[in-house]
Design an enzyme around this catalytic site. Structure first.
Site, mmCIF file in Angstrom:
data_model
loop_
_atom_site.group_PDB
_atom_site.id
_atom_site.type_symbol
_atom_site.label_atom_id
_atom_site.label_comp_id
_atom_site.label_asym_id
_atom_site.label_seq_id
_atom_site.Cartn_x
_atom_site.Cartn_y
_atom_site.Cartn_z
ATOM 1 N N GLU A 243 5.790 -24.315 -7.163
ATOM 2 C CA GLU A 243 5.552 -24.992 -5.878
ATOM 3 C C GLU A 243 5.039 -23.924 -4.932
ATOM 4 O OE1 GLU A 243 5.614 -28.080 -5.342
ATOM 5 O OE2 GLU A 243 7.053 -29.031 -6.677
ATOM 6 N N CYS A 277 6.462 -25.857 3.647
ATOM 7 C CA CYS A 277 5.282 -25.896 2.788
ATOM 8 C C CYS A 277 4.379 -27.065 3.155
ATOM 9 C CB CYS A 277 5.718 -25.982 1.336
ATOM 10 S SG CYS A 277 6.933 -27.254 1.010
HETATM 11 P P1 NAD Z 1 7.154 -15.308 -1.371
HETATM 12 O O1 NAD Z 1 6.216 -15.656 -2.476
HETATM 13 O O2 NAD Z 1 6.912 -14.067 -0.598
HETATM 14 O O3 NAD Z 1 8.645 -15.169 -1.923
HETATM 15 C C1 NAD Z 1 9.274 -16.224 -2.627
HETATM 16 C C2 NAD Z 1 10.321 -15.646 -3.572
HETATM 17 O O4 NAD Z 1 9.679 -14.928 -4.618
HETATM 18 C C3 NAD Z 1 11.301 -14.673 -2.911
HETATM 19 O O5 NAD Z 1 12.593 -14.926 -3.426
HETATM 20 C C4 NAD Z 1 10.783 -13.326 -3.391
HETATM 21 O O6 NAD Z 1 11.769 -12.307 -3.433
HETATM 22 C C5 NAD Z 1 10.330 -13.679 -4.786
HETATM 23 N N1 NAD Z 1 9.380 -12.740 -5.396
HETATM 24 C C6 NAD Z 1 8.490 -11.913 -4.791
HETATM 25 N N2 NAD Z 1 7.783 -11.245 -5.719
HETATM 26 C C7 NAD Z 1 8.232 -11.649 -6.933
HETATM 27 C C8 NAD Z 1 7.885 -11.343 -8.276
HETATM 28 N N3 NAD Z 1 6.914 -10.470 -8.574
HETATM 29 N N4 NAD Z 1 8.534 -11.977 -9.278
HETATM 30 C C9 NAD Z 1 9.494 -12.889 -9.015
HETATM 31 N N5 NAD Z 1 9.882 -13.214 -7.757
HETATM 32 C C10 NAD Z 1 9.250 -12.603 -6.732
HETATM 33 O O7 NAD Z 1 7.195 -16.593 -0.436
HETATM 34 P P2 NAD Z 1 7.986 -16.774 0.950
HETATM 35 O O8 NAD Z 1 7.268 -15.980 1.997
HETATM 36 O O9 NAD Z 1 9.434 -16.564 0.741
HETATM 37 O O10 NAD Z 1 7.788 -18.344 1.229
HETATM 38 C C11 NAD Z 1 6.706 -18.850 1.932
HETATM 39 C C12 NAD Z 1 5.684 -19.473 1.006
HETATM 40 O O11 NAD Z 1 6.337 -20.440 0.175
HETATM 41 C C13 NAD Z 1 4.620 -20.248 1.742
HETATM 42 O O12 NAD Z 1 3.364 -20.010 1.145
HETATM 43 C C14 NAD Z 1 5.015 -21.708 1.540
HETATM 44 O O13 NAD Z 1 3.971 -22.640 1.643
HETATM 45 C C15 NAD Z 1 5.579 -21.658 0.172
HETATM 46 N N6 NAD Z 1 6.465 -22.791 -0.061
HETATM 47 C C16 NAD Z 1 6.054 -23.777 -0.920
HETATM 48 C C17 NAD Z 1 6.855 -24.895 -1.123
HETATM 49 C C18 NAD Z 1 6.430 -26.015 -2.052
HETATM 50 O O14 NAD Z 1 7.253 -26.864 -2.376
HETATM 51 N N7 NAD Z 1 5.189 -26.030 -2.512
HETATM 52 C C19 NAD Z 1 8.076 -25.017 -0.457
HETATM 53 C C20 NAD Z 1 8.466 -23.985 0.420
HETATM 54 C C21 NAD Z 1 7.645 -22.873 0.594
#
Ligand code: NAD
Length: 474
Positions: A243, A277
């Site tokens: 997502e 999101c």
């Molecule tokens: P992010 O991608 O920076 O982080 C998300 C998670 O991934 C965190 O727990 C982070 O520690 C982890 N992470 C980072 N690098 C990683 C790696 N290499 N391997 C595994 N895990 C890793 O996102 P964010 O800033 O926390 O959230 C915001 C983003 O999420 C926005 O783009 C938003 O649109 C999206 N989002 C999407 C949905 C949906 O349902 N489509 C819902 C909520 C948020």
């Protein structure tokens, strides 16, 4: 200062390393969090692996009862968890804030508890009968973002365990405490090892995802991290639900009534300070009603109290972290430099908190970064259009396709436009209004796989065909 430990096998596990979690409204440190070492990540996965066969072997009715018990725990602890979410994530207690988030966690636990996945007869004739059964996948790695820290964790955990899987979840490093506390409370009513946690930044997430004992990764976060998750899964071939980010367009048709739609549009764009999101992130308004719609939105923006969400009457909180505040500021400054009009807001507010007021930006070209990139914050570009085909064309530009909306007093007319939009969900006369029975997922580069409802539950299972010959056994 309190240290929040991970939960492995139902018990807290401290670590030699810790990191801080902050209150975005005040910048104060809320607590320390145990950062999982590589050994501890292995322990969490091993605990989930060990617990999984017995959990899967339980009669389905028992697993349903466990989910109902988990929902009751969430309800009993709603006030405590909501306050933690407000302190750590920033969304206010009231309005569509942290109390709303915890209630949604209850709903998104009770609904999967209620769902059935009966055996399907997919083919039958006089020679054979083919049945499709659903088995658990095994151990699920769940990686959560910071915007709805408890709700998104619930979306990942509950259907997983309902289907007979066990889980290791890593909350965002920006919002770990609320999720760790939620898991600590829920795990008291579940068998040991069914839900486990690890904590830390992306390195911990990567270690979790690339482990050979992970069968599926449920990831919610940015597209950039989504690509890394795909790489991590290239060795263990874990199945994926991704997502990812969105840049949802909302199209307001000329026959819409500005007064009637203003509040829905406002919360569609600014729920959780736009850090959702599926928020409306770019607004296309027909020139006939452009000024009236902007005036209504401005009136609402100026009437909504923003501040520390623990205080009475506050309905808008801070941006959750400095990194996100910088993105919001950069995109807004770029829009100003391009000559766009700032109708209200426009600058972050000095002080210890990460406050940025609701900002409406007009007279902006569709190719501006504020329109084309995901701002994930309280700044909404409003683009004037004169021709519906042009609005649809602009809405369909770009890589994302999570949600979209169409606003009109004629539902049929709106539905015709909706069908032409490239998005996983198109709402009519509302935006972002999700439901635990209604599948949700992105089109284009907003991800793949579905969550919620029957489709979401199926995504946590391995289909197995049992093919029975009707010929008499020789
Ligand atoms: P992010 O991608 O920076 O982080 C998300 C998670 O991934 C965190 O727990 C982070 O520690 C982890 N992470 C980072 N690098 C990683 C790696 N290499 N391997 C595994 N895990 C890793 O996102 P964010 O800033 O926390 O959230 C915001 C983003 O999420 C926005 O783009 C938003 O649109 C999206 N989002 C999407 C949905 C949906 O349902 N489509 C819902 C909520 C948020």
């Amino acid at each position: 200062m309190q240290t929040y430990d991970n939960i492995i096998n139902g018990k807290p596990l401290a670590s030699t390393e810790t990191f801080e979690s902050y209150n975005p409204a005040t910048s104060e440190v809320l607590g320390l969090v145990a950062r999982s070492t590589d050994v501890q990540i292995g322990q969490a996965i091993a605990a989930a692996r060990k617990a999984q066969p017995a959990w899967a072997a339980l009669p389905d009715a028992n697993r349903r009862e466990y989910l109902v018990k988990a929902a009751a725990v969430l309800e009993e602890n709603a006030a405590y968890l909501a306050e933690l979410v407000t302190r750590e994530q920033g969304k206010p207690l009231t309005g569509p804030g942290s109390q709303f988030e915890i209630q949604a966690c209850v709903d998104w636990t009770n609904v999967p508890a209620d769902l059935e996945l009966p055996v399907e007869v997919v083919f039958e004739d006089e020679t054979r009968r083919d049945e499709l059964h659903r088995k658990p996948l095994g151990v699920i790695a769940a990686i959560a973002p910071w915007n709805w820290p408890l709700l998104i964790a619930t979306w990942q955990i509950m259907p997983s365990i309902r289907a007979g899987n066990t889980v290791v979840i890593k909350p965002s490093e920006y919002t770990p405490i609320g999720t760790l506390e939620m898991v600590r409370l829920i795990s008291k009513v579940l068998p040991e090892g069914v839900i486990n946690t690890v904590s830390g930044d992306g390195t911990v997430g990567r270690r979790l995802c690339e482990n050979p004992d992970i069968d599926k990764i449920m990831f919610t976060g940015s597209a950039a991290t989504g690509k890394k998750i795909i790489q991590a899964s290239s060795e263990n071939l874990a199945r994926l639900t991704l997502e990812l980010g969105g840049n949802d367009p909302a199209i307001v048709l000329p026959d819409a009534d500005p007064a009637a739609i203003a509040e829905g549009l406002f919360w569609g764009a600014f729920i959780n300070q736009g850090q959702t999101c599926a928020c409306a992130k770019r607004l296309y308004v027909h020139e006939d009603i452009h000024d009236a719609v902007v005036a209504k939105l401005k009136g609402l923006a100026e009437a909504m109290p923003m501040g520390n969400g623990l205080n009475d009457g506050i309905v808008l909180g801070p941006v959750q972290n400095r990194r996100q505040l910088d993105i919001v500021s950069r995109l807004t400054e770029d829009a100003k430099a391009r000559g766009a009009t700032i109708v209200c807001g426009g600058n972050s507010i000095d002080g210890p908190g990460n406050f940025f007021p609701v900002t409406l930006v007009t007279d902006i070209e569709n190719d501006a970064p504020l329109v084309q990139e995901e701002q994930f914050g309280p700044v909404l570009p409003v683009i004037r259009y004169s021709n519906t085909d042009d609005a649809i064309g602009m809405a369909n530009e770009g890589d994302t396709g999570l949600g979209a909306s169409v606003w009109s007093s004629d539902t049929e007319k709106a539905a015709a436009v909706a069908g032409r939009l490239d998005a996983g969900t198109v709402w009519i006369n509302r935006h972002g209004v999700i439901h635990p029975m209604v599948p949700f997922g992105g089109a284009k580069k907003s991800g793949f796989g579905l969550e919620f409802g029957i489709e979401g539950l199926k995504a946590l299972t391995q289909p197995q065909i049992i093919s029975i010959s009707k010929a008499e056994a020789a």
